[in-house]
Design a protein around this motif. Sequence first.
Motif, PDB file in Angstrom:
ATOM      1  N   TRP A  49       0.809  -1.221   0.000  1.00  0.00           N
ATOM      2  CA  TRP A  49       0.000   0.000   0.000  1.00  0.00           C
ATOM      3  C   TRP A  49       0.842   1.271   0.000  1.00  0.00           C
ATOM      4  O   TRP A  49       0.391   2.324  -0.432  1.00  0.00           O
ATOM      5  N   ASN A  50       2.078   1.206   0.493  1.00  0.00           N
ATOM      6  CA  ASN A  50       2.876   2.418   0.708  1.00  0.00           C
ATOM      7  C   ASN A  50       3.814   2.661  -0.477  1.00  0.00           C
ATOM      8  O   ASN A  50       5.031   2.511  -0.379  1.00  0.00           O
ATOM      9  N   GLY A  62      -7.803  -5.619   4.628  1.00  0.00           N
ATOM     10  CA  GLY A  62      -8.735  -4.884   5.468  1.00  0.00           C
ATOM     11  C   GLY A  62      -8.357  -4.799   6.929  1.00  0.00           C
ATOM     12  O   GLY A  62      -9.091  -4.196   7.725  1.00  0.00           O
ATOM     13  N   LYS A  63      -7.227  -5.364   7.308  1.00  0.00           N
ATOM     14  CA  LYS A  63      -6.820  -5.331   8.717  1.00  0.00           C
ATOM     15  C   LYS A  63      -6.072  -4.039   9.031  1.00  0.00           C
ATOM     16  O   LYS A  63      -5.501  -3.388   8.147  1.00  0.00           O
ATOM     17  N   THR A  64      -6.060  -3.672  10.319  1.00  0.00           N
ATOM     18  CA  THR A  64      -5.333  -2.491  10.756  1.00  0.00           C
ATOM     19  C   THR A  64      -3.836  -2.760  10.718  1.00  0.00           C
ATOM     20  O   THR A  64      -3.357  -3.783  11.224  1.00  0.00           O
ATOM     21  N   VAL A  65      -3.102  -1.843  10.147  1.00  0.00           N
ATOM     22  CA  VAL A  65      -1.652  -1.971  10.030  1.00  0.00           C
ATOM     23  C   VAL A  65      -1.006  -1.446  11.307  1.00  0.00           C
ATOM     24  O   VAL A  65      -1.370  -0.375  11.807  1.00  0.00           O
ATOM     25  N   ALA A  66      -0.063  -2.205  11.829  1.00  0.00           N
ATOM     26  CA  ALA A  66       0.597  -1.855  13.091  1.00  0.00           C
ATOM     27  C   ALA A  66       1.127  -0.421  13.069  1.00  0.00           C
ATOM     28  O   ALA A  66       1.713   0.030  12.083  1.00  0.00           O
ATOM     29  N   THR A 107      -0.245   2.353  12.752  1.00  0.00           N
ATOM     30  CA  THR A 107      -0.900   3.363  11.923  1.00  0.00           C
ATOM     31  C   THR A 107      -2.332   3.650  12.364  1.00  0.00           C
ATOM     32  O   THR A 107      -2.869   4.711  12.035  1.00  0.00           O
ATOM     33  N   TYR A 108      -2.956   2.697  13.061  1.00  0.00           N
ATOM     34  CA  TYR A 108      -4.348   2.795  13.498  1.00  0.00           C
ATOM     35  C   TYR A 108      -5.309   2.925  12.305  1.00  0.00           C
ATOM     36  O   TYR A 108      -6.423   3.419  12.434  1.00  0.00           O
ATOM     37  N   LYS A 109      -4.862   2.494  11.146  1.00  0.00           N
ATOM     38  CA  LYS A 109      -5.680   2.532   9.946  1.00  0.00           C
ATOM     39  C   LYS A 109      -5.635   1.176   9.257  1.00  0.00           C
ATOM     40  O   LYS A 109      -4.647   0.450   9.360  1.00  0.00           O
ATOM     41  N   THR A 110      -6.711   0.856   8.544  1.00  0.00           N
ATOM     42  CA  THR A 110      -6.689  -0.375   7.754  1.00  0.00           C
ATOM     43  C   THR A 110      -5.814  -0.165   6.523  1.00  0.00           C
ATOM     44  O   THR A 110      -5.544   0.979   6.106  1.00  0.00           O
TER      45      THR A 110
END
Length: 346
Positions: A207-208, A240-244, A246-249
């Motif tokens: 994603w990044n 769809g899981k939260t990324v460590a 980041t508090y965001k999916t």
Amino acid sequence: MSGRGPNMVKRACRVMLLATAMMVLAGTVQAQTVYGADVQVSNGKRTPTRAELEQILRPGDMVRDMLGWQKADPRCDLTSGPGRQIAIPAAMMALYQSVADAGGRNFVTLGFNNKACGQPVNSGAKTFPDTPLLRTEFAAYAAEIVRRVPALGGISLWNELNGSWSGGKLPVPQRLTQYCQLANAVITEVRKVDKKIPIAIGATVGWNVDDWFIGMFDKYGCMGKGDPTIWLDVHPFLNGKTVAKTYKTDFALWRGTVTAIRNDHITNALAATEWGAKAAYIWQLAHPSGDYMTEFQKQVLSQDPGWAAAFWFEMLYDTKAPNSGLFDKSGSITDFGSQYIDAFRN
């Protein structure tokens, strides 16, 4: 509900959900988006049957596989031997013809390296075509693919360079500088053969990738910014899981990445040359009554109008990802296959 089994009910509900979602998304997903799937005939896996291809592909949709440089140019003499042509293995030509017969198009990923050209290994994880002579020969191989592969819909330049297939784990500035030099050579030679064939560059996973694409065009010399025939090659494996930390999916993080790319005036279309795989299976386990294809439409494809292509990884059963094929080991359509047909074929 008389006479309708639970699978039929589930499928009917999925179709209704998808129809509702598509009405909301209408007009936002690029109308020219082509879909399709990845296969691995180049790695010795079987070729999909025509019936399987016709179940998945609309007319003009694509099937992606790699045709490695070392296989296509086994003597490294495309530039030194006038009139030399690439060698297309019989299994790959059979795939290309099957796709064409099914009404689809072929999407070819260019793969380095080539020991016949003096490189130490063929693996793209270990080294890179980083000299003028290597770039010239590689670009000649790319141009030959455009000349020789039937029903060609597009090409991409390498695979997940920001991940495991890093070309020798060079620092990013050096890696992207060399990649841009190679990409520019490929674009220049291919355009002598075909002015409009899509060329996907960037070779990213995850994603990044905003800094990667912004750096590619603004710092490291890649041509093609804003060119509608140059696509951004992405592998958005999102679960769809939260990324460590980041508090965001990862869905939300992906959308932020695309916003940053667009804010840099990079208007090039996106091409997900791989998506799905294990990430889709993880999401499906967490949402057993859900539909990953519909979720991906909502969270990803609908969020940017510039999607050119999206190819599911992968079409056929694979022991390395046994739960994410569109067909199972016996050749029967899977639940993901049914989702795909409902979303992108019907």
